[in-house]
Design a protein around this motif. Structure first.
Motif, PDB file in Angstrom:
ATOM      1  N   TYR A  37       5.385 -13.616 -14.638  1.00 38.08           N
ATOM      2  CA  TYR A  37       4.583 -13.800 -13.430  1.00 38.08           C
ATOM      3  C   TYR A  37       4.999 -15.068 -12.697  1.00 38.08           C
ATOM      4  N   GLN A  38       5.175 -16.158 -13.441  1.00 35.05           N
ATOM      5  CA  GLN A  38       5.553 -17.414 -12.807  1.00 35.05           C
ATOM      6  C   GLN A  38       6.998 -17.370 -12.294  1.00 35.05           C
ATOM      7  N   VAL A  39       7.887 -16.701 -13.031  1.00 37.62           N
ATOM      8  CA  VAL A  39       9.268 -16.552 -12.565  1.00 37.62           C
ATOM      9  C   VAL A  39       9.282 -15.773 -11.250  1.00 37.62           C
ATOM     10  N   TRP A  40       8.566 -14.639 -11.227  1.00 35.55           N
ATOM     11  CA  TRP A  40       8.502 -13.821 -10.003  1.00 35.55           C
ATOM     12  C   TRP A  40       7.905 -14.617  -8.849  1.00 35.55           C
ATOM     13  N   LEU A  41       6.775 -15.295  -9.080  1.00 37.88           N
ATOM     14  CA  LEU A  41       6.114 -16.056  -8.028  1.00 37.88           C
ATOM     15  C   LEU A  41       7.039 -17.130  -7.465  1.00 37.88           C
ATOM     16  N   SER A  42       7.711 -17.857  -8.336  1.00 33.76           N
ATOM     17  CA  SER A  42       8.604 -18.927  -7.868  1.00 33.76           C
ATOM     18  C   SER A  42       9.782 -18.359  -7.087  1.00 33.76           C
ATOM     19  N   GLU A  43      10.338 -17.247  -7.540  1.00 42.64           N
ATOM     20  CA  GLU A  43      11.494 -16.674  -6.848  1.00 42.64           C
ATOM     21  C   GLU A  43      11.119 -16.165  -5.456  1.00 42.64           C
ATOM     22  N   ILE A  44       9.944 -15.577  -5.316  1.00 41.19           N
ATOM     23  CA  ILE A  44       9.502 -15.143  -3.989  1.00 41.19           C
ATOM     24  C   ILE A  44       9.306 -16.355  -3.078  1.00 41.19           C
ATOM     25  N   GLY A  82       8.701  -6.164  -1.930  1.00 40.44           N
ATOM     26  CA  GLY A  82       9.163  -7.529  -1.702  1.00 40.44           C
ATOM     27  C   GLY A  82      10.249  -8.015  -2.634  1.00 40.44           C
ATOM     28  N   ILE A  83      10.761  -7.158  -3.522  1.00 40.76           N
ATOM     29  CA  ILE A  83      11.794  -7.579  -4.470  1.00 40.76           C
ATOM     30  C   ILE A  83      13.105  -6.902  -4.102  1.00 40.76           C
ATOM     31  N   GLY A  84      14.098  -7.710  -3.711  1.00 35.19           N
ATOM     32  CA  GLY A  84      15.431  -7.211  -3.401  1.00 35.19           C
ATOM     33  C   GLY A  84      16.371  -7.411  -4.580  1.00 35.19           C
ATOM     34  N   PRO A  85      17.652  -7.100  -4.404  1.00 39.49           N
ATOM     35  CA  PRO A  85      18.617  -7.192  -5.517  1.00 39.49           C
ATOM     36  C   PRO A  85      18.709  -8.585  -6.134  1.00 39.49           C
ATOM     37  N   TYR A  86      18.729  -9.634  -5.289  1.00 38.39           N
ATOM     38  CA  TYR A  86      18.819 -10.982  -5.858  1.00 38.39           C
ATOM     39  C   TYR A  86      17.600 -11.308  -6.709  1.00 38.39           C
ATOM     40  N   THR A  87      16.407 -11.082  -6.156  1.00 37.09           N
ATOM     41  CA  THR A  87      15.176 -11.422  -6.880  1.00 37.09           C
ATOM     42  C   THR A  87      15.054 -10.606  -8.159  1.00 37.09           C
ATOM     43  N   GLY A 104       5.797 -20.440   5.525  1.00 36.70           N
ATOM     44  CA  GLY A 104       6.696 -19.679   6.385  1.00 36.70           C
ATOM     45  C   GLY A 104       7.091 -18.323   5.825  1.00 36.70           C
ATOM     46  N   TYR A 105       7.803 -17.536   6.666  1.00 34.77           N
ATOM     47  CA  TYR A 105       8.257 -16.188   6.279  1.00 34.77           C
ATOM     48  C   TYR A 105       7.093 -15.419   5.665  1.00 34.77           C
ATOM     49  N   TYR A 106       6.093 -15.138   6.499  1.00 37.23           N
ATOM     50  CA  TYR A 106       4.799 -14.677   5.996  1.00 37.23           C
ATOM     51  C   TYR A 106       4.816 -13.250   5.460  1.00 37.23           C
ATOM     52  N   SER A 107       5.859 -12.490   5.763  1.00 36.23           N
ATOM     53  CA  SER A 107       5.957 -11.168   5.149  1.00 36.23           C
ATOM     54  C   SER A 107       6.072 -11.298   3.631  1.00 36.23           C
ATOM     55  N   ARG A 108       6.588 -12.433   3.169  1.00 34.03           N
ATOM     56  CA  ARG A 108       6.664 -12.650   1.715  1.00 34.03           C
ATOM     57  C   ARG A 108       5.267 -12.662   1.094  1.00 34.03           C
ATOM     58  N   ALA A 109       4.319 -13.282   1.780  1.00 35.35           N
ATOM     59  CA  ALA A 109       2.960 -13.351   1.242  1.00 35.35           C
ATOM     60  C   ALA A 109       2.314 -11.977   1.216  1.00 35.35           C
ATOM     61  N   ARG A 110       2.530 -11.185   2.271  1.00 34.51           N
ATOM     62  CA  ARG A 110       1.963  -9.838   2.289  1.00 34.51           C
ATOM     63  C   ARG A 110       2.554  -8.987   1.169  1.00 34.51           C
ATOM     64  N   ASN A 111       3.873  -9.075   0.990  1.00 27.24           N
ATOM     65  CA  ASN A 111       4.515  -8.307  -0.083  1.00 27.24           C
ATOM     66  C   ASN A 111       4.146  -8.845  -1.459  1.00 27.24           C
ATOM     67  N   LEU A 112       3.902 -10.151  -1.543  1.00 30.36           N
ATOM     68  CA  LEU A 112       3.479 -10.748  -2.810  1.00 30.36           C
ATOM     69  C   LEU A 112       2.184 -10.100  -3.285  1.00 30.36           C
ATOM     70  N   LYS A 113       1.249  -9.969  -2.372  1.00 31.35           N
ATOM     71  CA  LYS A 113      -0.037  -9.347  -2.712  1.00 31.35           C
ATOM     72  C   LYS A 113       0.143  -7.879  -3.096  1.00 31.35           C
ATOM     73  N   LYS A 114       0.959  -7.158  -2.324  1.00 34.22           N
ATOM     74  CA  LYS A 114       1.208  -5.743  -2.626  1.00 34.22           C
ATOM     75  C   LYS A 114       1.870  -5.583  -3.991  1.00 34.22           C
ATOM     76  N   CYS A 115       2.831  -6.453  -4.287  1.00 31.16           N
ATOM     77  CA  CYS A 115       3.537  -6.372  -5.564  1.00 31.16           C
ATOM     78  C   CYS A 115       2.589  -6.664  -6.724  1.00 31.16           C
TER      79      CYS A 115
END
Length: 353
Positions: free
Chosen positions: A39-46, A124-129, A89-100
Motif C-alpha cells: 500500500y505504501q509503495v503504491w501510494l508513494s509511486e503514484i 491509474g497504474i501504468g507500465p512503469y508504476t 498537482g496532476y489531480y487526475s492522480r488523486a481521482r484514480n488513487l481513490k478508484k484504485c
C-alpha cells in the motif's frame, strides 16, 4: 578493474548510501526480515509521478496518517481525498488513487496483485508504476525505468538517441542489468544513483560505483546525456477569476469544478473559460453575479503540462444575504486552507485578497 557494470557493485553502494525515505524499507531492515508495505509503495509511486521526493514526503505522511491502509482510503470521502491532495498537482492522480483503492479493497480483499499485468489493469497504474510496485513491494524481477534511471542508463551505455525514442533501448538495458536476487533494492539503487550522484548537471563521477564502466564518462559526454527531443512551445490561454468576499466575515465564494477533466473535482473561485482568444478587456462580463467588480493589478500566471495560463483577477465585496449560484458556497477564512484548492486558485485568491 571490471569494465562491465554489475548489479552487485551498485547494491554494495546502495547498502551504504541508500536514501532514508518514509515509504522505503532500508537494506538493513530488509536483511532483518522486514518487508515493504505494498500500500505504501503504491501510494508513494503514484505521488512521485512527475513530482519531486521533497514535495511528496509531507503528503505521503499526511495520507498514511489519515488513511493507514487501502481499506481506509477506499472508505474515505472523495472530497476529503481531494482536499488532502490539494497543492500536489496532476489531480487526475488523486481521482484514480481513490478508484484504485476502492478496486483493491472491494475486489482483491485489500491485497495488491504481485504481477505486472494484473497491476496495470488497476485504475491509474501504468507500465512503469506496475513494474515499480511488483519489484519494490514483492521483489519480483522487473525493469523499472523512471527519469533518474533513464539518465543513469543513457550515460552508462552512451545511448545517444533522443528521448523518448531511446526508451526501448534503455528499458532493455535495465532489464538485462536487473538481477534475480534483490531486484527491488536494485531498482531503488539506480534511482538513488541518479538522484544523488548521476545528476542532470555536474554529475559526481568520481564517487560513482559505476564510474569505471561508464561509457559516457570515458567519452566526456556524461553531462550531455540523455538527449531530449526539443519541446513544443506551449500556447498561452487567458481567463478571468472572480474573488467574491462576504462583507460580514471575509468568507470567499467557491464552487466545485466538474468531476472529469483538468482539475476535476477540485474547488475554485468562479471564473470564465480559459482560451487563447479570451478577450481580457471584457473579462468582467463573466462575473458570477452583478457587483462592484474591480480588476486587481497584474495577472496571475500558472503553467500546466500543455499550456501557460494568465488570469485577470477581479474582486468585489458582497452583503451576507447576496444570492449565490448553485454549486457555490462561502468558505470562511478559517476553513480556506483546508479546501481542495489547486495551486492556481490559491494564487488567484491571494491576488484577490
Amino acid at each position: 578493474m571490471n569494465s562491465k557494470p554489475t548489479s552487485q557493485t551498485l547494491l554494495d553502494w546502495y547498502d551504504r548510501h541508500a536514501r532514508k525515505l518514509p515509504w522505503r524499507v532500508s537494506p538493513d531492515d530488509r536483511r532483518a526480515g522486514v518487508v515493504p508495505d505494498p500500500y505504501q509503495v503504491w501510494l508513494s509511486e503514484i505521488m512521485l509521478q512527475q513530482t519531486t521526493v521533497q514535495a511528496v514526503k509531507d503528503y505521503f505522511l499526511k495520507f498514511t496518517r489519515l488513511w493507514p491502509d487501502v481499506h481506509a482510503l477506499a472508505d474515505a470521502a472523495d472530497e476529503d481525498v481531494m482536499k488532502a491532495w490539494a497543492g500536489l498537482g496532476y489531480y487526475s492522480r488523486a481521482r484514480n488513487l481513490k478508484k484504485c483503492a476502492e478496486h483493491v479493497s472491494h475486489h482483491h480483499g485489500g491485497r495488491f496483485p504481485e504481477d505486472e499485468d494484473a497491476l496495470v489493469a488497476l485504475p491509474g497504474i501504468g507500465p512503469y508504476t506496475a513494474a515499480a510496485i511488483s519489484t519494490i513491494a514483492f521483489d519480483r524481477k522487473a525493469a523499472v525505468v523512471d527519469g533518474n534511471v533513464e539518465r543513469v542508463v543513457s550515460r552508462l551505455y552512451e545511448i545517444k538517441d533522443p528521448l523518448p525514442g531511446s526508451k526501448p533501448a534503455i528499458r532493455a538495458a535495465m532489464a538485462e542489468l536487473t538481477p534475480e536476487d534483490r531486484p527491488g533494492d536494485f531498482a531503488q539503487a539506480v534511482m538513488d544513483l541518479g538522484a544523488t550522484l548521476c545528476t542532470p548537471k555536474r554529475p559526481t563521477c568520481s564517487l560513482c560505483p559505476w564510474s569505471e564502466p561508464c561509457a559516457a564518462r570515458k567519452s566526456g559526454l556524461a553531462e550531455t546525456l540523455p538527449v531530449k527531443a526539443p519541446k513544443k512551445e506551449k500556447p498561452t490561454r487567458r481567463g478571468a477569476a472572480f474573488v467574491a468576499v462576504r462583507s460580514n466575515d471575509g468568507a470567499v465564494l467557491l464552487r466545485r469544478r466538474p468531476p472529469k477533466g483538468l482539475l476535476g473535482g477540485m474547488s475554485e473561485v468562479p471564473g470564465s473559460e480559459w482560451s487563447e482568444d479570451f478577450a481580457t478587456s471584457n473579462g468582467h462580463d463573466h462575473a458570477p453575479f452583478s457587483g462592484d467588480w474591480k480588476a486587481r493589478p497584474g495577472v496571475v500566471r500558472h503553467t500546466f503540462t500543455h499550456f501557460h495560463l494568465e488570469l485577470t483577477v477581479y474582486r468585489a465585496t458582497h452583503p451576507a444575504d447576496t444570492p449565490i449560484p448553485q454549486n457555490c458556497w462561502w468558505s470562511p477564512p478559517s476553513e480556506l486552507d483546508g479546501e481542495a484548492l489547486p495551486t492556481v486558485m490559491r494564487k488567484a485568491i491571494a491576488a484577490g485578497l
